[in-house]
Each structure stands twice: as C-alpha cells, then as structure tokens.
Design a protein around this motif. Sequence first.
Motif, short mmCIF file in Angstrom:
data_model
loop_
_atom_site.label_atom_id
_atom_site.label_comp_id
_atom_site.label_asym_id
_atom_site.label_seq_id
_atom_site.Cartn_x
_atom_site.Cartn_y
_atom_site.Cartn_z
N CYS A 281 0.95 -0.99 -0.26
CA CYS A 281 -0.15 0.08 -0.25
C CYS A 281 0.63 1.15 -0.18
O CYS A 281 1.23 1.45 0.67
N VAL A 282 0.50 1.95 -1.68
CA VAL A 282 1.80 3.00 -1.15
C VAL A 282 0.53 4.48 -1.03
O VAL A 282 1.43 5.35 -0.18
N ALA A 283 -0.50 4.47 -0.92
CA ALA A 283 -1.52 5.30 -0.14
C ALA A 283 -2.65 5.57 0.44
O ALA A 283 -3.26 4.67 -0.75
N THR B 4 -5.46 12.19 -2.71
CA THR B 4 -4.79 10.49 -2.48
C THR B 4 -3.55 10.21 -4.03
O THR B 4 -2.52 9.57 -3.21
N ALA C 153 0.49 9.76 -3.59
CA ALA C 153 1.12 8.44 -4.16
C ALA C 153 1.99 8.53 -5.80
O ALA C 153 3.16 7.74 -4.94
N LEU D 294 1.37 1.62 -10.23
CA LEU D 294 0.57 2.33 -9.50
C LEU D 294 -0.60 1.85 -10.06
O LEU D 294 -1.05 1.74 -10.94
#
Length: 288
Positions: A189-191, A201, A205, A223
């Motif tokens: 999970c990046v953001a 958001t 990211a 992503l």
Amino acid sequence: MSPESGVGRLGLIAGNGRFPFLLLDAARAHGLDVVVAAIKEETDVEMDERAALDAGVRVHWMSLGELSKLIETFRAEGVTRAVMAGQVKHKQIFSSIRPDWRLAKLLLNLRTRNTDMLLGAVAKVLGDEGIELISSTAYLEPLLATVGVMGARMPTEDERKDIEYGMTVARGIAGFDLGQTVVVAAQACVAVEAMEGTDATIARAGELFRTLGDGDATLSRALTVVKVAKPNQDMRFDVPVVGVPTIAAMKDAGATCLCVEAGRTLLFDRAAMVAAADAAGIALVGRE
C-alpha cells in the motif's frame, strides 16, 4: 420506491463537481421539476445559468450549515423527495460550517462525527419533516460501473495481483469510514485516502513513489488505484465517483490501472472517461 413514483417535483441538494448537473439533466429528462438547494461553499454558480434557461428548475442558495433553511425551502416548494448529488469536502463538513440551531442540536447528539453518521442524521431529520431522501444514483443507473474490463486494455498479471490486494485493503479502511481509495504497487500500500479525496490521494502516491524510485520512470508506472464503496454503503450519499479528472490524476502520477466496485461506483462521464483511459494506456476494471 421507484424514482418515477410520487410527485413530479424533486429536491436536489447540490454539492460540487458535475454530479449535480448530470442528475439535474436526468431528472428533467424524466419530466420532473427540480428545486435545487445550492450550497454556497460548494455548488458551481453555473447552476443559476441552468435555472435561467429552464423554467422547470428553481435554485435557492444557502450555506452548508443552514439545515432549517433547507427544510423550509423544500416544504415551501412542495418537495417530498430529495436527492444529494455532488461532493461536499469533508474538511468543510467538520471545520468550516456555522450550524444553525437545528444542525447544532443534531451535531451535539452524534455519537461520532464521521460523514455517514452526520449525513444519516440529516436524512432522518428530513424524513421526520416529510422529505424522503432517495438514492443518489436515481436516474443515473447507466453510469454505474459494470463488471469486467471497461476500456481497451486488459490489466497485466501484476496489476491483477495489486487489484486483489487493493480490494482487501480498501474494503478494510472503508469499513472504518477512513476513505474509499487505496493506491498499491507490488502488493504494497503506497497511499490511503483520508479527507483529501481520491485525486489528491493519487497525486500523493505518485509523488511518494517518484521519490522512492529516485525518479525512475519504471517504478512510477507501476501504481494501481482501487476504489470501493463502504461495506454497508448508503446509496443516498457519499457514493463513490470517478471521472475524467481521476484519469488525469492517474496519468500525472504514473498510475496504470484503476479498479472500481461495479454496481456501486458512478463513472462521469463514462464515454469520455473510457476514452481518456484508453488514450493514457490505463486499464479500467469493474469488480464485484
């Protein structure tokens, strides 16, 4: 109750963005007169222009905290059914409003001040006053996301893995009313969305991942964005929405895949959004 049933006058509580205008057009196409409660802090002033061109549209401007004025306006106009359409920024709800006595009383009685609790309480107050709040997707079912690939590109195997992981994480945070969007890369999970909204958001990211990758373009193109409804989503308000700006934000961030929850996410406007995703090489997927 079907959207066509009841009287031919619909109340529209209008937030920001294009959602209120799309719903207005759909309601007018069904032959309904529309009484718009336009929120000064959010609604586009174009709403006045629409009313000037259409005798079936009446606009009343009010501040976000004027719940009594909203009720009085709808009752004076003979409105017995209403719909909420368009975002009201979360930070506006909890920091910028000056509540009238009715809303202040409602806020004092809330157990928790999350969006669902507040809007649910507003819906109950409206119902007690004889104004039924109906689904915000009324008249807009053709814009709901469908199951499967909705654009030209299939997701890659890595993106499919990120979708599976992202769906689990997104549904978990949505259950706590923290947000409905997560951005994932390599099943990490990046953001996570909070009050800033989906597009912000995604931008966060992208910036974070570019920093982690030290500008490496191959990393910034990995992503995947996943957006879901809440587990017990009340379709009367805060329904997930994506559109052309979402695709633009993904392109800027280097995101390559968007997965949304089918049947509970609105696509604005769908044809333009799919075309933008195809042009950007972004896979667009609907999941149950």
